[in-house]
Design a protein around this motif. Structure first.
Motif, PDB file in Angstrom:
ATOM      1  N   ARG A  41       0.856  -1.187   0.000  1.00 39.59           N
ATOM      2  CA  ARG A  41       0.000   0.000   0.000  1.00 39.59           C
ATOM      3  C   ARG A  41       0.890   1.235   0.000  1.00 39.59           C
ATOM      4  O   ARG A  41       1.680   1.431   0.918  1.00 39.59           O
ATOM      5  N   LEU A  42       0.735   2.041  -1.033  1.00 40.91           N
ATOM      6  CA  LEU A  42       1.474   3.290  -1.138  1.00 40.91           C
ATOM      7  C   LEU A  42       0.617   4.434  -0.600  1.00 40.91           C
ATOM      8  O   LEU A  42      -0.607   4.445  -0.777  1.00 40.91           O
ATOM      9  N   SER A  43       1.284   5.399   0.034  1.00 42.25           N
ATOM     10  CA  SER A  43       0.606   6.594   0.521  1.00 42.25           C
ATOM     11  C   SER A  43       1.353   7.826   0.039  1.00 42.25           C
ATOM     12  O   SER A  43       2.579   7.782  -0.141  1.00 42.25           O
ATOM     13  N   PHE A  67      -5.310  -3.303  -8.484  1.00 39.02           N
ATOM     14  CA  PHE A  67      -4.950  -2.086  -7.749  1.00 39.02           C
ATOM     15  C   PHE A  67      -6.214  -1.282  -7.452  1.00 39.02           C
ATOM     16  O   PHE A  67      -7.184  -1.308  -8.215  1.00 39.02           O
ATOM     17  N   ASN A  68      -6.161  -0.527  -6.352  1.00 37.17           N
ATOM     18  CA  ASN A  68      -7.281   0.338  -6.005  1.00 37.17           C
ATOM     19  C   ASN A  68      -6.755   1.676  -5.478  1.00 37.17           C
ATOM     20  O   ASN A  68      -5.919   1.703  -4.571  1.00 37.17           O
ATOM     21  N   ILE A  69      -7.259   2.765  -6.054  1.00 36.88           N
ATOM     22  CA  ILE A  69      -6.860   4.094  -5.616  1.00 36.88           C
ATOM     23  C   ILE A  69      -7.938   4.654  -4.703  1.00 36.88           C
ATOM     24  O   ILE A  69      -9.142   4.453  -4.934  1.00 36.88           O
ATOM     25  N   SER A  70      -7.514   5.322  -3.655  1.00 37.97           N
ATOM     26  CA  SER A  70      -8.453   6.008  -2.766  1.00 37.97           C
ATOM     27  C   SER A  70      -7.834   7.324  -2.329  1.00 37.97           C
ATOM     28  O   SER A  70      -6.603   7.494  -2.392  1.00 37.97           O
ATOM     29  N   THR A  71      -8.684   8.236  -1.918  1.00 37.40           N
ATOM     30  CA  THR A  71      -8.192   9.559  -1.559  1.00 37.40           C
ATOM     31  C   THR A  71      -8.828  10.049  -0.262  1.00 37.40           C
ATOM     32  O   THR A  71      -9.930   9.623   0.100  1.00 37.40           O
ATOM     33  N   ASN A  72      -8.133  10.914   0.425  1.00 41.05           N
ATOM     34  CA  ASN A  72      -8.654  11.615   1.584  1.00 41.05           C
ATOM     35  C   ASN A  72      -8.351  13.090   1.355  1.00 41.05           C
ATOM     36  O   ASN A  72      -7.248  13.565   1.624  1.00 41.05           O
ATOM     37  N   THR A 112      -4.337  13.445   0.893  1.00 38.07           N
ATOM     38  CA  THR A 112      -3.613  12.178   0.812  1.00 38.07           C
ATOM     39  C   THR A 112      -4.250  11.279  -0.240  1.00 38.07           C
ATOM     40  O   THR A 112      -5.470  11.230  -0.372  1.00 38.07           O
ATOM     41  N   VAL A 113      -3.407  10.592  -0.970  1.00 34.56           N
ATOM     42  CA  VAL A 113      -3.867   9.617  -1.946  1.00 34.56           C
ATOM     43  C   VAL A 113      -3.152   8.294  -1.666  1.00 34.56           C
ATOM     44  O   VAL A 113      -1.969   8.268  -1.312  1.00 34.56           O
ATOM     45  N   TYR A 114      -3.893   7.202  -1.794  1.00 36.06           N
ATOM     46  CA  TYR A 114      -3.381   5.871  -1.519  1.00 36.06           C
ATOM     47  C   TYR A 114      -3.463   5.009  -2.773  1.00 36.06           C
ATOM     48  O   TYR A 114      -4.300   5.234  -3.644  1.00 36.06           O
ATOM     49  N   LEU A 115      -2.601   4.007  -2.826  1.00 38.39           N
ATOM     50  CA  LEU A 115      -2.684   3.003  -3.877  1.00 38.39           C
ATOM     51  C   LEU A 115      -2.499   1.633  -3.233  1.00 38.39           C
ATOM     52  O   LEU A 115      -1.404   1.304  -2.784  1.00 38.39           O
ATOM     53  N   GLN A 116      -3.582   0.868  -3.175  1.00 46.11           N
ATOM     54  CA  GLN A 116      -3.518  -0.498  -2.688  1.00 46.11           C
ATOM     55  C   GLN A 116      -3.201  -1.407  -3.865  1.00 46.11           C
ATOM     56  O   GLN A 116      -3.945  -1.432  -4.848  1.00 46.11           O
ATOM     57  N   MET A 117      -2.103  -2.128  -3.759  1.00 49.16           N
ATOM     58  CA  MET A 117      -1.649  -2.980  -4.851  1.00 49.16           C
ATOM     59  C   MET A 117      -1.678  -4.426  -4.388  1.00 49.16           C
ATOM     60  O   MET A 117      -0.955  -4.802  -3.454  1.00 49.16           O
ATOM     61  N   CYS A 127       3.480   9.802  -7.101  1.00 51.72           N
ATOM     62  CA  CYS A 127       2.135  10.339  -6.925  1.00 51.72           C
ATOM     63  C   CYS A 127       2.056  11.708  -7.585  1.00 51.72           C
ATOM     64  O   CYS A 127       3.068  12.392  -7.797  1.00 51.72           O
ATOM     65  N   HIS A 128       0.855  12.081  -7.912  1.00 55.74           N
ATOM     66  CA  HIS A 128       0.600  13.324  -8.633  1.00 55.74           C
ATOM     67  C   HIS A 128      -0.657  13.980  -8.073  1.00 55.74           C
ATOM     68  O   HIS A 128      -1.635  13.293  -7.772  1.00 55.74           O
ATOM     69  N   MET A 129      -0.607  15.290  -7.944  1.00 61.04           N
ATOM     70  CA  MET A 129      -1.788  16.071  -7.588  1.00 61.04           C
ATOM     71  C   MET A 129      -1.836  17.313  -8.461  1.00 61.04           C
ATOM     72  O   MET A 129      -0.795  17.845  -8.862  1.00 61.04           O
TER      73      MET A 129
END
Length: 116
Positions: free
Chosen positions: A19-21, A68-73, A78-83, A96-98
């Motif tokens: 999981r990336l944050s 993979f699943n992307i989620s954001t707060n 914050t953005v997450y990537l569950q791999m 990561c990119h914003m």
């Protein structure tokens, strides 16, 4: 100055998960997009997963869809990537990119290595 700080990369075996944050260290005002990109040695940077502000759907590269699943707060910028079910071909530096009204921002990159 806006900085994006990534964490969560590492070395895993095929089939395992990571999981990336990524959190913006300074205020990214009302980001309109958050996402993850990756670049493998000798290849161009490619979009992995992205989510637009207010959208109820996300966009994924064909190679990672279903794994993979992307989620954001947004409150925490914050953005997450569950791999999940990682494969050797997922090995790359992940960025990561914003984006907000004032520009595009990138993290420094975190290495993900999938190897037996």
């Amino acid at each position: 100055q806006v900085q994006l700080v990534e964490s969560g990369g590492g070395l895993v075996q095929p089939g395992e998960s990571l999981r990336l944050s990524c959190t913006a260290s300074a205020s990214v005002f009302n980001p309109t997009a958050m996402g993850w990109y990756r670049q493998a040695p000798g290849k161009q940077r490619e979009m992995v997963a992205a989510r637009a502000s207010g959208a109820n759907t996300s966009r994924y590269a064909d190679s990672v869809r279903g794994r993979f699943n992307i989620s954001t707060n947004k409150l925490r910028n914050t953005v997450y990537l569950q791999m999940n079910s990682l494969r050797p071909e997922d090995t790359a530096v992940y960025y990561c990119h914003m984006r907000d009204a004032w520009g595009d921002y990138w993290g420094q990159g975190t290495q993900v290595t999938v190897s037996a």
